[in-house]
Scaffold this motif. Structure first.
Motif, PDB file in Angstrom:
ATOM      1  N   THR A  61       0.845  -1.203   0.000  1.00  0.00           N
ATOM      2  CA  THR A  61       0.000   0.000   0.000  1.00  0.00           C
ATOM      3  C   THR A  61       0.879   1.252   0.000  1.00  0.00           C
ATOM      4  O   THR A  61       0.616   2.215  -0.718  1.00  0.00           O
ATOM      5  CB  THR A  61      -0.888   0.015   1.267  1.00  0.00           C
ATOM      6  N   ASP A  62       1.980   1.180   0.833  1.00  0.00           N
ATOM      7  CA  ASP A  62       2.891   2.324   0.920  1.00  0.00           C
ATOM      8  C   ASP A  62       3.474   2.642  -0.455  1.00  0.00           C
ATOM      9  O   ASP A  62       3.560   3.810  -0.859  1.00  0.00           O
ATOM     10  CB  ASP A  62       4.035   2.020   1.897  1.00  0.00           C
ATOM     11  N   LEU A  63       3.855   1.578  -1.178  1.00  0.00           N
ATOM     12  CA  LEU A  63       4.472   1.749  -2.504  1.00  0.00           C
ATOM     13  C   LEU A  63       3.504   2.438  -3.468  1.00  0.00           C
ATOM     14  O   LEU A  63       3.880   3.357  -4.205  1.00  0.00           O
ATOM     15  CB  LEU A  63       4.868   0.371  -3.046  1.00  0.00           C
ATOM     16  N   LEU A  77       1.838   7.247  -6.407  1.00  0.00           N
ATOM     17  CA  LEU A  77       0.791   8.225  -6.742  1.00  0.00           C
ATOM     18  C   LEU A  77       1.251   9.644  -6.431  1.00  0.00           C
ATOM     19  O   LEU A  77       1.055  10.576  -7.227  1.00  0.00           O
ATOM     20  CB  LEU A  77      -0.491   7.915  -5.973  1.00  0.00           C
ATOM     21  N   ALA A  78       1.899   9.778  -5.246  1.00  0.00           N
ATOM     22  CA  ALA A  78       2.375  11.111  -4.835  1.00  0.00           C
ATOM     23  C   ALA A  78       3.401  11.638  -5.830  1.00  0.00           C
ATOM     24  O   ALA A  78       3.383  12.825  -6.198  1.00  0.00           O
ATOM     25  CB  ALA A  78       2.976  11.027  -3.427  1.00  0.00           C
TER      26      ALA A  78
END
Ligand SMILES: Nc1ncnc2c1ncn2[C@@H]1O[C@H](COP(=O)(O)OP(=O)(O)OP(=O)(O)O)[C@@H](O)[C@H]1O
Ligand SMILES: [Mg+2]
Length: 302
Positions: free
Chosen positions: A2-4, A9-10
């Motif tokens: 999820t972090d990846l 996206l950021a």
């Protein structure tokens, strides 16, 4: 994972915004205007700082994983020790029950039978005619024989419950006797090298040493296929502990320790741990087993 996704996206969002707003060009103009402050030089420093943060996060992650792994291993060890403890308690209860059953059987069969024989013969003597000296003599002999049998049985039972020689003659003599009896029974040479202690040995240490040697000798008979056993019993140089060393020249332990099913060695470890001592088993296939024990000396009861 999820972090990846969030980071990706950021980054994409940042790129889209930057390209829409010409952010770099705006920043370049801003830095140029404030050249006196050297603001553009901070960019590289912040970049190094963010790499530092990444490295810190990586290190913390690795440390957390190691700590977690160690904790899981420790928990597994505790679970294994608990299992061994449970097995040992069950084995102790079983051995106690077996011993009680054997004692009860001996009491019932041997004591009962011999007591009845003595009573019968005593009764015969009591009611014997004055001229029946031969019958009286035979009865007296039978009574003597039954008494001897009872005496031997009593000694055997006492020995099973607690080696009497440990109380009467002390640890060294008790071990010496144990070695001689074992050597006679098994045909394996047993060499005992005792060293006098300058301080009296407490009862718990003496009993533990005796039981450890008993179990080690039983194991040599059952598993080692040895020709000789050497037992050293002495005090440590500071006279604060007893040093016991039992070594055989047998086949050594085939299985790594802990994988074996028996409870003898677990019991030895428990006995030593109960007295805050240390036990080390050194073994290699084909080179015999060496057991080293250190037991802190407790004060002998007066
Ligand atoms: N002196 C020895 N030489 C070779 N192998 C040994 C020796 N002592 C112990 N072992 C090995 O270590 C194992 C564990 O010994 P342990 O005394 O714990 O159990 P055991 O003798 O098999 O059963 P018990 O619970 O009746 O003592 C044995 O099964 C044997 O394989
Ligand atoms: Mg054993």
């Amino acid at each position: 994972m999820t972090d990846l996704v969030i980071i990706s996206l950021a980054v994409v969002l940042c790129f889209v915004l930057s390209s829409q707003l010409d952010l770099s060009e705006l920043m370049a103009m801003f830095f140029k205007r404030h050249e006196a402050w050297q603001l553009d030089e901070w960019l590289l420093s912040f970049f190094v700082f963010s790499i530092g943060l990444c490295w810190f996060a990586f290190r913390r992650n690795a440390e957390t994983n190691t700590a977690l792994r160690e904790r899981i291993e420790a928990e597994q060890k505790v679970a294994e020790l608990l299992r061994q403890n449970r097995d040992l308690s069950q084995a102790l209860i079983r051995v106690q029950e077996d011993e009680r059953r054997a004692l009860a059987r001996d009491l019932h069969d041997e004591f009962g039978q011999n007591c009845t024989a003595i009573r019968t013969d005593a009764n015969y003597i009591f009611h014997a005619r004055a001229d029946d000296s031969a019958g009286v003599l035979a009865s007296a002999k039978r009574i003597d024989h039954a008494a001897q049998t009872l005496h031997a049985l009593c000694r055997d039972m006492l020995g099973r419950l607690r080696p009497p020689v440990l109380d009467s003659l002390g640890l060294h003599a008790a071990v010496q006797e144990l070695c001689e009896t074992w050597e006679e029974q098994t045909g394996v040479a047993c060499f005992f090298f005792p060293e006098e202690f300058s301080v009296p040995v407490g009862d718990d240490v003496a009993v533990t040493c005796y039981r450890l040697i008993q179990e080690a000798l039983t194991n040599v008979t059952r598993h080692a296929d040895a020709h000789k056993v050497r037992i050293d019993l002495s005090a440590t140089s500071d006279h604060r502990a007893v040093k016991l060393h039992i070594e055989d020249d047998g086949c050594g332990m085939a299985e790594p320790e802990g994988s074996a099913l028996g409870l003898g060695i677990v019991g030895m470890r428990e006995r030593v741990a109960a007295l805050h001592g240390e036990i080390k088993l050194k073994h290699a296939p084909g080179s015999g087993l060496s057991i080293e024990v250190i037991l802190p000396l407790t004060k002998a009861k007066a």
